[in-house]
Design an enzyme around this catalytic site. Structure first.
Site, PDB file in Angstrom:
ATOM      1  N   GLU A 110      -4.535  -0.653  -6.590  1.00 55.93           N
ATOM      2  CA  GLU A 110      -4.135   0.732  -6.970  1.00 55.93           C
ATOM      3  C   GLU A 110      -5.044   1.264  -7.923  1.00 55.93           C
ATOM      4  O   GLU A 110      -5.918   0.341  -8.599  1.00 55.93           O
ATOM      5  CB  GLU A 110      -2.617   0.588  -7.486  1.00 55.93           C
ATOM      6  CG  GLU A 110      -1.817   0.087  -6.351  1.00 55.93           C
ATOM      7  CD  GLU A 110      -0.158   0.306  -6.971  1.00 55.93           C
ATOM      8  OE1 GLU A 110       0.085   0.326  -8.212  1.00 55.93           O
ATOM      9  OE2 GLU A 110       0.636   0.365  -6.057  1.00 55.93           O
ATOM     10  N   CYS A 158      -4.328   0.523   0.546  1.00 55.65           N
ATOM     11  CA  CYS A 158      -3.262  -0.324   1.040  1.00 55.65           C
ATOM     12  C   CYS A 158      -3.957  -1.890   1.621  1.00 55.65           C
ATOM     13  O   CYS A 158      -5.148  -1.623   1.914  1.00 55.65           O
ATOM     14  CB  CYS A 158      -2.819   0.279   2.468  1.00 55.65           C
ATOM     15  SG  CYS A 158      -1.690   1.641   1.819  1.00 55.65           S
ATOM     16  N   GLU A 214      -3.241  -3.346   4.579  1.00 55.14           N
ATOM     17  CA  GLU A 214      -3.836  -3.331   5.663  1.00 55.14           C
ATOM     18  C   GLU A 214      -5.155  -2.939   6.063  1.00 55.14           C
ATOM     19  O   GLU A 214      -6.121  -3.592   6.571  1.00 55.14           O
ATOM     20  CB  GLU A 214      -2.847  -2.492   6.673  1.00 55.14           C
ATOM     21  CG  GLU A 214      -1.420  -3.030   6.492  1.00 55.14           C
ATOM     22  CD  GLU A 214      -0.616  -2.178   5.644  1.00 55.14           C
ATOM     23  OE1 GLU A 214      -1.242  -2.122   4.343  1.00 55.14           O
ATOM     24  OE2 GLU A 214       0.773  -2.072   5.816  1.00 55.14           O
ATOM     25  N   CYS A 217       2.286   2.413   6.209  1.00 52.22           N
ATOM     26  CA  CYS A 217       2.055   3.843   6.101  1.00 52.22           C
ATOM     27  C   CYS A 217       1.211   4.311   7.282  1.00 52.22           C
ATOM     28  O   CYS A 217       0.817   3.693   7.979  1.00 52.22           O
ATOM     29  CB  CYS A 217       1.570   3.908   4.748  1.00 52.22           C
ATOM     30  SG  CYS A 217      -0.456   3.848   4.710  1.00 52.22           S
TER      31      CYS A 217
HETATM   32  N1  THU Z   1       1.069  -0.073   0.487  1.00 51.78           N
HETATM   33  C1  THU Z   1       0.290  -1.000   1.185  1.00 51.78           C
HETATM   34  O1  THU Z   1      -0.463  -1.479   0.851  1.00 51.78           O
HETATM   35  N2  THU Z   1       0.703  -0.880   2.591  1.00 51.78           N
HETATM   36  C2  THU Z   1       1.409   0.065   3.251  1.00 51.78           C
HETATM   37  O2  THU Z   1       1.319  -0.067   4.247  1.00 51.78           O
HETATM   38  C3  THU Z   1       2.258   0.805   2.549  1.00 51.78           C
HETATM   39  C4  THU Z   1       2.004   0.936   0.851  1.00 51.78           C
HETATM   40  C5  THU Z   1       0.774  -0.062  -0.979  1.00 51.78           C
HETATM   41  C6  THU Z   1       0.310   1.207  -1.559  1.00 51.78           C
HETATM   42  C7  THU Z   1       0.817   1.383  -3.042  1.00 51.78           C
HETATM   43  O3  THU Z   1      -0.201   0.205  -3.691  1.00 51.78           O
HETATM   44  C8  THU Z   1       2.073   0.487  -2.888  1.00 51.78           C
HETATM   45  O4  THU Z   1       2.282  -0.175  -1.818  1.00 51.78           O
HETATM   46  C9  THU Z   1       3.324   1.463  -3.016  1.00 51.78           C
HETATM   47  O5  THU Z   1       3.182   2.486  -2.272  1.00 51.78           O
END
Ligand code: THU
Length: 128
Positions: A47, A56, A58, A89
């Site tokens: 983040e 993310c 993935e 996501c």
């Molecule tokens: N996040 C992921 O790493 N993968 C996903 O498929 C959904 C969301 C992360 C992004 C962010 O750092 C946290 O989860 C909350 O949204």
């Protein structure tokens, strides 16, 4: 845990999750992809104070493989501390579709597992 889960990939995703940098959401995610030659690449969410710059898990894992020259992935596993299998996501679904990953294991820390293809996760994906 479903029998067909790639356990080595699941363990790699769980370990990668420990590296998550998520001081804003406090939601740690781990992912691991298997290349066609068997190698595993991992990723975690990263983040940023400028929230939109966050990456993310993935995409972190897929890009780790791509930058090493991998273009064919046979499986991906993503995990988080969710009640059921974590749902990727939309942006990550588009990246999974780019590489047409056929075995995507959505899991959680308790071992729940749902297997889907990139096409199932994102029907009618954008293509050029
Ligand atoms: N996040 C992921 O790493 N993968 C996903 O498929 C959904 C969301 C992360 C992004 C962010 O750092 C946290 O989860 C909350 O949204």
């Amino acid at each position: 845990m479903e029998a067909e889960l790639d356990r080595e990939l699941y363990e790699a995703a769980c370990q990668a999750r420990e590296k998550a940098y998520a001081p804003y959401s406090h939601f740690a995610v781990g992912a691991a992809v298997r290349a066609a030659d068997g190698r595993i690449f991992t990723g975690c969410n990263i983040e940023n104070a400028s929230y939109g710059l966050s990456l993310c898990a993935e995409r972190c894992a897929i890009f780790a493989g791509v930058k090493e020259g991998v273009r064919e992935f046979t499986a991906l596993c993503v995990t988080a501390d969710t009640p059921g299998p974590v749902s990727p996501c939309g942006a990550c679904r588009q990246v999974m579709a780019e590489f047409a990953i056929t075995r995507i294991f959505l899991t959680n820390l308790q071992g729940a597992c749902k297997e889907m293809t990139a096409a199932e996760l994102l029907p009618y994906a954008f293509e050029l």
